[in-house]
Write an enzyme that holds these catalytic residues in place. Sequence first.
Site, PDB file in Angstrom:
ATOM      1  N   GLU A 183     -11.528  -0.028  -3.050  1.00 25.05           N
ATOM      2  CA  GLU A 183     -10.715   0.525  -1.959  1.00 25.05           C
ATOM      3  C   GLU A 183      -9.522   1.255  -2.560  1.00 25.05           C
ATOM      4  OE1 GLU A 183      -9.395  -2.918   0.287  1.00 25.05           O
ATOM      5  OE2 GLU A 183      -8.077  -3.581  -1.320  1.00 25.05           O
TER       6      GLU A 183
ATOM      7  N   ASP B 200       0.818  -1.216   0.000  1.00 18.99           N
ATOM      8  CA  ASP B 200       0.000   0.000   0.000  1.00 18.99           C
ATOM      9  C   ASP B 200       0.859   1.277   0.000  1.00 18.99           C
ATOM     10  OD1 ASP B 200      -2.106  -1.853   0.450  1.00 18.99           O
ATOM     11  OD2 ASP B 200      -1.907  -1.638   2.620  1.00 18.99           O
TER      12      ASP B 200
HETATM   13  O1  FUB Z   1      -3.123  -3.597   3.561  1.00 17.35           O
HETATM   14  C1  FUB Z   1      -4.411  -3.850   4.050  1.00 17.35           C
HETATM   15  C2  FUB Z   1      -5.430  -3.533   3.021  1.00 17.35           C
HETATM   16  O2  FUB Z   1      -5.215  -4.313   1.857  1.00 17.35           O
HETATM   17  C3  FUB Z   1      -5.385  -2.117   2.510  1.00 17.35           C
HETATM   18  O3  FUB Z   1      -5.900  -1.187   3.409  1.00 17.35           O
HETATM   19  C4  FUB Z   1      -6.143  -2.278   1.255  1.00 17.35           C
HETATM   20  O4  FUB Z   1      -6.068  -1.202   0.382  1.00 17.35           O
HETATM   21  C5  FUB Z   1      -5.508  -3.545   0.695  1.00 17.35           C
HETATM   22  O5  FUB Z   1      -4.316  -3.270   0.025  1.00 17.35           O
END
Ligand code: FUB
Length: 343
Positions: free
Chosen positions: A242, A32
């Site tokens: 997301e 991320d």
């Molecule tokens: O790293 C945890 C979660 O997985 C992140 O918050 C999302 O965007 C995905 O990458």
Amino acid sequence: QQRSSQSADGDGDPRFEGAISQPLVSHSYTADPSAHVFEGKIYVYPSHDIDAGTPENDNGDHFDMRDYHVFSMDSVGGEVTDHGVALKLEDIPWAGRQLWAPDAAHKNGKYYFYFPAKDKQDIFRIGVATSDKPTGPFAAEPEPIQGSFSMDPTVFTDTDSTSYLYFGGIWGGQLQRWASGEYDPQGSSTDLENDSLPALTPKVARLTDDMLQFAEAVRDVLILDENGQPLLTGDHDRRFFEGSWMHKYKDNYYLSYSTGDTHQLVYAIGDNPYGPFTYQGVIMTPVIGWTTHHSIVEHGGKWWLFYHDTQLSGGKTHLRNIKVTELQYDNDGRIRTINPYRN
Ligand code: FUB
């Protein structure tokens, strides 16, 4: 400070042959990546993946991260420095577990670090922590941002110096539980569960001048199709899942995000930070690993896409590694699609 060479070979897994770039660091798992240029240097604010032994499930409990490190480099291709622990779970008074994807901003001579965590009731909230240095350590505010919920915060500061916080993510990110405006623990465990309804959207709010609170009520960030209609819940190839990011290119506002279960990075363009945004296309086709999450930054006269895959762990979805590759626009400002494994 730990240092790491930029050229890790991965573990020789043949699925990664043809990878267009190598992990930026190989001494720990990272994911991320939110990249920013602060005072001429590139700083990367990633998640710090660990093998916590937490069983895998659809809520993403196996992403059980407990601290953050900040990384820096003078330029892409240069040495990457790990500046050590910048913030840890024990030092966040309100947090219970799962330090997910963070971001950072620089304003008023200070650095602001935004991060999601589940609170003691297991509800995702967004916190902020401050430091005099881009690398931290960061001191967490005692409470999460008032009115914040869900995860994947990202800050965008416009050319007029106004800063906005974008956030949200469905499924394990809990955004669907807020569909009525109030938290509903019995709400859907995935999305709206009705393919013909407009999809859930990322959220945005302008930040106060001190960068610590929302300055206004949270708004929906509308993403429209080519006919001006909202993307639908059933449109898994294009709808928001997301990992939003905002950047400005030639006076247009580019909202980019992950499509989650279809594993693409895509983007939409608008003429102001609130949108609406019109869907444009794919930035990057799926990486190996379930999640895909990115940031876009300009440095040294080029644009860069920071992203992650699972090369170092040989494909383990919760043990990821950050990478970077060049991002290019055509003459009309459209982003050229990147295949991370150009075999
Ligand atoms: O790293 C945890 C979660 O997985 C992140 O918050 C999302 O965007 C995905 O990458």
